[in-house]
Design a protein around this motif. Structure first.
Motif, PDB file in Angstrom:
ATOM      1  N   ILE A 178       0.838  -1.199   0.000  1.00  0.00           N
ATOM      2  CA  ILE A 178       0.000   0.000   0.000  1.00  0.00           C
ATOM      3  C   ILE A 178       0.873   1.249   0.000  1.00  0.00           C
ATOM      4  O   ILE A 178       0.604   2.223  -0.707  1.00  0.00           O
ATOM      5  CB  ILE A 178      -0.918   0.011   1.240  1.00  0.00           C
ATOM      6  N   LYS A 196      -4.800   2.760  -6.751  1.00  0.00           N
ATOM      7  CA  LYS A 196      -4.815   3.158  -5.336  1.00  0.00           C
ATOM      8  C   LYS A 196      -6.229   3.049  -4.774  1.00  0.00           C
ATOM      9  O   LYS A 196      -6.441   2.553  -3.662  1.00  0.00           O
ATOM     10  CB  LYS A 196      -4.280   4.579  -5.155  1.00  0.00           C
ATOM     11  N   ASP A 200      -7.423   0.629  -1.722  1.00  0.00           N
ATOM     12  CA  ASP A 200      -8.091   1.223  -0.564  1.00  0.00           C
ATOM     13  C   ASP A 200      -9.463   0.592  -0.360  1.00  0.00           C
ATOM     14  O   ASP A 200      -9.869   0.297   0.773  1.00  0.00           O
ATOM     15  CB  ASP A 200      -8.242   2.731  -0.738  1.00  0.00           C
ATOM     16  N   GLU A 204     -10.943  -1.642   2.744  1.00  0.00           N
ATOM     17  CA  GLU A 204     -12.142  -1.164   3.430  1.00  0.00           C
ATOM     18  C   GLU A 204     -13.253  -2.217   3.444  1.00  0.00           C
ATOM     19  O   GLU A 204     -13.886  -2.455   4.470  1.00  0.00           O
ATOM     20  CB  GLU A 204     -12.659   0.104   2.737  1.00  0.00           C
TER      21      GLU A 204
END
Length: 261
Positions: A178, A196, A200, A204
Motif C-alpha cells: 500500500i 490506489k 483502498d 475497506e
C-alpha cells in the motif's frame, strides 16, 4: 472466536507472513515494475470472482424453479459478499465489479492487458482453460494459480471452497505494498489513482466486513466435523503456497526486466 478457526489461523501464520513480507514488494520501485505485477495479479483478481461465484452456486438456488438451499444464514452471507464484490462502486460512484475496476486501473497506468483480455475471450468461446492459457500466453505461475483455484471450484465442495476463499484470499495485501503504491501515486497521480482506489477499497470492504462474513460462513459449513476442518486447513495451506509461487514468478519477471533495462 471458533477454536477451529483460531487453529487454522495459527497453522497458516508463517505462510501469511511469508506472503506479507515477500521480496516482490521490495523490487517494485518504478511504474514499469508495478505494471508487471498487475499483469500477473489480474489472474488472481479474476479467479477470485470465479471462486466466489462457485460458492454462491453451491449455497443458494441459482436455477428455476426455486427451492431453498442450505440455511438462510449461509445464503445471506454469500449473497452479501457477492453483492460487494460483483457490484461495488468505483471512485465516481459507478457500479462495477472489483475485476472491472482492476482492468480500468491497468488501462490507466499503461499495464498491458492484452493477455487477460485474450484469455477471457478464448475461455468464453471454448470453455477450455488450457487452450485459453496457450493462446493468451499466460505466465506459468499464473496458470498454476488459476488451475489450483479451479481444482477447488470443481470439487463442488462448499466448505473447501469457503476455506480457500476465507483464509487463502482475504487480508493478504500488506502495508508495504500500500505504501509503495501510495509513493508511486504521488509521482504519477494521473496513472495510478485507480489502482490506489482499488487497494483502498479492497482493504475497506474485503479486509473488514467481508472477511468477518467469510469466517462465519466457513464456521457454519464445517460445523463440528473434525474431518471437514482438517480438509479446510489443508486446502488453505495449499492456497497460500500457490500465492507464494505466484509472487515468486512476479519477482523473477521483474528482476529479469531490470537486468534487460
Amino acid at each position: 472466536m471458533n477454536h477451529q478457526i483460531t487453529k487454522i489461523q495459527s497453522v497458516i501464520e508463517p505462510l501469511r507472513q511469508e506472503i506479507i513480507n515477500h521480496k516482490v514488494y521490495s523490487v517494485i520501485t518504478h511504474l514499469d515494475d508495478l505494471k508487471i505485477f498487475m499483469q500477473y495479479h489480474v489472474y488472481a483478481v479474476w479467479d477470485f470472482m470465479s471462486l466466489l461465484k462457485s460458492l454462491q452456486i453451491g449455497l443458494t438456488c441459482t436455477t428455476t424453479p426455486w427451492f431453498p438451499v442450505g440455511t438462510a444464514n449461509t445464503r445471506y452471507l454469500i449473497n452479501e459478499i457477492v453483492t460487494g464484490e460483483e457490484s461495488d462502486v468505483d471512485g465516481e460512484g459507478v457500479r462495477k465489479s472489483h475485476y472491472e475496476m482492476y482492468l480500468e486501473a491497468m488501462e490507466q497506468c499503461g499495464a498491458d492487458a492484452t493477455a487477460i483480455h485474450q484469455f477471457i475471450h478464448t475461455l468464453k468461446e471454448t470453455g477450455n482453460l488450457e487452450q485459453a492459457y496457450i493462446i493468451a500466453g499466460v505466465p506459468k505461475e499464473a496458470r498454476e494459480f488459476v488451475d489450483f483455484t479451479f481444482k477447488v471450484i470443481n470439487s463442488k465442495t462448499s466448505y473447501l471452497q469457503s476455506a480457500a476463499f476465507t483464509f487463502g484470499r482475504e487480508d493478504l495485501i500488506p502495508n508495504m505494498f500500500i505504501s509503495i503504491v501510495g509513493d508511486l501515486n504521488r509521482k504519477f497521480p494521473d496513472q495510478l489513482s485507480l489502482i490506489k482506489y482499488y487497494l483502498d477499497r479492497h482493504i475497506e470492504v474485503d479486509g473488514d466486513h467481508h472477511s468477518n462474513l467469510a469466517l462465519e460462513m466457513t464456521a457454519e459449513l464445517c460445523g463440528d466435523d473434525e474431518d471437514k476442518w482438517k480438509a479446510a486447513e489443508e486446502v488453505t495451506v495449499a492456497s497460500l503456497q500457490q500465492r507464494i509461487n505466484l509472487w515468486n514468478g512476479v519477482y523473477n519477471k521483474i528482476m529479469r526486466s531490470k537486468i534487460i533495462a
